[in-house]
Design an enzyme around this catalytic site. Structure first.
Site: not given
Ligand code: ADP
Length: 606
Positions: A148, A208, A451, A532-533
């Site tokens: 992110y 996670d 990623h 959502y993000r």
């Protein structure tokens, strides 16, 4: 015991000596994870700097004067210029200088300096300094917001306020109230280990991976997997420094306790009196959170399980079967539904083990590979956990097995039915509040892996989930990436998290991953599905899709921004919210923006 080192000799930081380190119980696992990642690395560990980033509109001398002023207030050792080679590192040794998983040029999203406040008063001092010099600041807690934007700042040359390094105390654990109060630098690992040390019958809820900040993840509205998996919903009370430097406590903390103590109900009741304002400090740039309260879950019995489904087309039926179970809260946690390709990825083996071709891995190859794994030749895998005493768990499992049993060819498995190295054992830990590192394994999928998450919200309805899945699959095929979906289902909605794993040393892959993200955002929005993000560089485009009534939400967010942050100093651009100083000056990367982020950069041409 000797210090654990990876095959390349890297020393893995331990939690006993570094706030961001790995607990001793995971030291060997960390070494193994790092060694596996290193075996896939072809890119150099560090890169020579082309330039040192300066805040926009600030000359070198002006910057040096301002920084010296900060050094004299906070101590030279607590202000660090970002002029050394950039090191991407890895999860346990991540940089605070830039986004380690760069999707644009590595030099973009780099800071000019990092500053390490010791307490709330120093955060206020830094904010006053930023206002005086009109230098943007960007707060991070741990900086592990990987996928992110990590520790990257949207406006190059911002000063990173690295809160975690010196503000990493667990301020309180109230065992009777089952709650805690933490500073930004408390990781899931640290909170978990402390609770174990004190032998308290309490669980934390972790995502996670366990190295993130409890506070940072919650304000970015991250999720975990126990019944307390909605992190923001389970917070209780915040302390914040506003962009003007003023100090605010939310919830019952707004009322002083007896003789100047913290209010005794601060971690018991979320709202105070009047508007419930905490929400505006999540996914925003309206304040710097210096303390935050959380509810902890009383420990309980638990049973994880896995259900496999044979056919690709079962997807819609599985989601339909999940809905009543989720709405009635028979499903105990936030379960995950994954495509079988994920079973290959979580083995930690590179995709080249099964397929050396370019583009999306063909279904036949996945089928052939999966048939040799414990799950067998299936299409979808559901990971769930039930909680409570044994009788409760048994009765719930019966209902669940009946519901999924209606889908032809489904198979129910308990951890004992699977080999000891199967991924389910680490899921069982995460789903009972034990933070782990295992999820790093799928980063071996491609060399130099980084990623991006594409995370739209789907109603828990087969038709909607399928529509999103179809868009994602079609566009991954077009742009040549494997589809790695995980659907995390809360109740009425699921976070559909599609993971684009790319080689950060390969410019073509970066360009394609960017193109894929941008097209998925557009195509999903056309059908009414929103994220959502998202990563910092896609924030404008995602925010733009929330356009109802001529962008009423955006305009409302901007009004708050300008009222609270008149000099636009705090994290401009985060979540697509720019202060008035930056707005409409070419910073926004909106739908239809034709720039090549790698070549043209992500800042306006001045
Ligand atoms: P984590 O290490 O838990 O993944 P980060 O520290 O990277 O979390 O935080 C995620 C994002 O939330 C950051 O990029 C930053 O924009 C924002 N953030 C983090 N900590 C704070 C804070 N204490 N106050 C305000 N914003 C923060």
């Amino acid at each position: 015991m000797s210090t654990p080192t990876s095959t390349t000799g890297a020393v893995i930081p331990n939690l006993n000596s570094v706030y961001s380190g790995v607990p001793t119980r995971l030291a060997n696992e960390a070494v193994a994870a790092k060694s596996r990642l290193d075996s896939q690395r072809t890119v150099r560990e560090s890169s020579v700097r082309k330039t040192v980033s300066l805040p926009p509109g600030i000359g070198k001398e002006q910057f040096e004067r301002a920084i010296n002023e900060l050094k004299s207030s906070l101590g030279r050792e607590n202000v660090e210029i970002n002029d050394k080679p950039l090191v991407d590192g890895w999860y346990m040794q991540h940089p605070n200088t830039h986004d380690a998983y760069h999707i644009a040029d590595q030099e973009d999203l780099t800071s000019s300096a990092a500053v390490y406040p010791a307490d709330t008063a120093e955060v206020q001092l830094i904010v006053h300094w930023a206002n005086k010099h009109k230098i943007p600041v960007y707060p991070i807690s741990m900086g592990r917001n990987i996928g992110y934007g990590g520790a990257g700042c949207r406006v190059r040359g911002s000063v990173i306020i690295d809160l975690g390094r010196r503000m990493n105390k667990i301020l309180n654990i109230d065992a009777d109230n089952a709650s805690c109060l933490v500073q930004p630098g408390v990781s899931y690992f640290a909170l978990y280990e402390e609770i174990q040390k004190r032998k308290l019958p309490l669980w934390i809820d972790c995502p996670d991976l366990g190295g993130g900040s409890v506070l940072g993840n919650a304000i970015d509205r991250g999720v975990g997997y126990t019944p307390y998996g909605d992190h923001f919903a389970n917070h209780c009370g915040m302390e914040l420094v506003l962009p003007t430097g003023e100090l605010l406590r939310t919830g019952m903390g707004a009322m002083p306790g007896k003789d100047g103590a913290d209010n005794p109900t601060w971690q018991s009741f979320q709202a105070a009196y009047g508007p419930y304002i905490d929400g505006i400090f999540s996914q925003s740039n309206y304040g710097i959170v210096t303390q935050m309260g959380f509810w902890l879950m009383p420990e309980t019995g638990h049973q994880s399980y896995m259900i496999t489904f044979k056919h690709e087309e079962d997807f819609e039926h599985i989601v339909e079967a999940i809905r009543p179970l989720a709405q009635k809260r028979i499903l105990g946690n936030i379960p995950q539904l994954r495509h079988v390709i994920q079973e290959l990825a979580v083995t930690g083996k590179p995709r080249s083990t099964w397929y050396k071709g370019k583009g999306k891995m063909p279904r036949e190859v996945i089928r052939e590979a999966a048939s040799k794994l414990p799950c067998g030749d299936v299409s979808w895998v559901f990971y769930g956990t039930q909680y409570g005493d044994q009788a409760t768990i048994n009765s719930q499992l019966k209902i669940i097995q009946e519901a999924f049993g209606k889908i032809q060819g489904s198979k129910f498995m308990l951890p004992n039915d699977l080999p000891p190295d199967h991924y389910i054992h680490s899921r069982a830990q995460v789903c009972s509040g034990v933070p782990v590192l295992r999820e790093l394994d799928w980063l071996n999928w491609v060399p130099n892996a980084a990623h991006l998450f594409f995370s739209p919200i789907s109603p828990t309805k087969g038709k909607d989930a399928k529509a999103i899945h179809s868009v994602i699959t079609k566009l991954h095929t077009k742009w040549g990436f494997d589809v790695l979906p995980t659907i995390c289902i809360a109740s009425r909605e699921g976070h559909y998290i599609s993971n684009i794993v790319y080689n950060r040393a390969d410019e073509d892959e970066k360009r394609r991953a960017t193109g894929l993200m941008r097209e998925m955002i557009n195509e999903s929005a056309k059908l009414g599905y929103g994220e959502y993000r998202t990563h910092l560089l896609f924030a404008d485009q995602v925010a733009e899709t929330y356009s109802w009534n001529n962008g009423a939400l955006r305009r409302f967010n901007e009004s708050i921004k300008d009222a609270l942050d008149p000099n636009s100093i705090l994290a401009p651009g985060r979540n697509g919210i720019w202060g008035q100083r930056f707005r409409g000056k070419g910073w926004e990367i909106l739908k239809g923006d034709q720039r090549d982020m790698l070549k043209d950069g992500v800042a306006p041409k001045l």
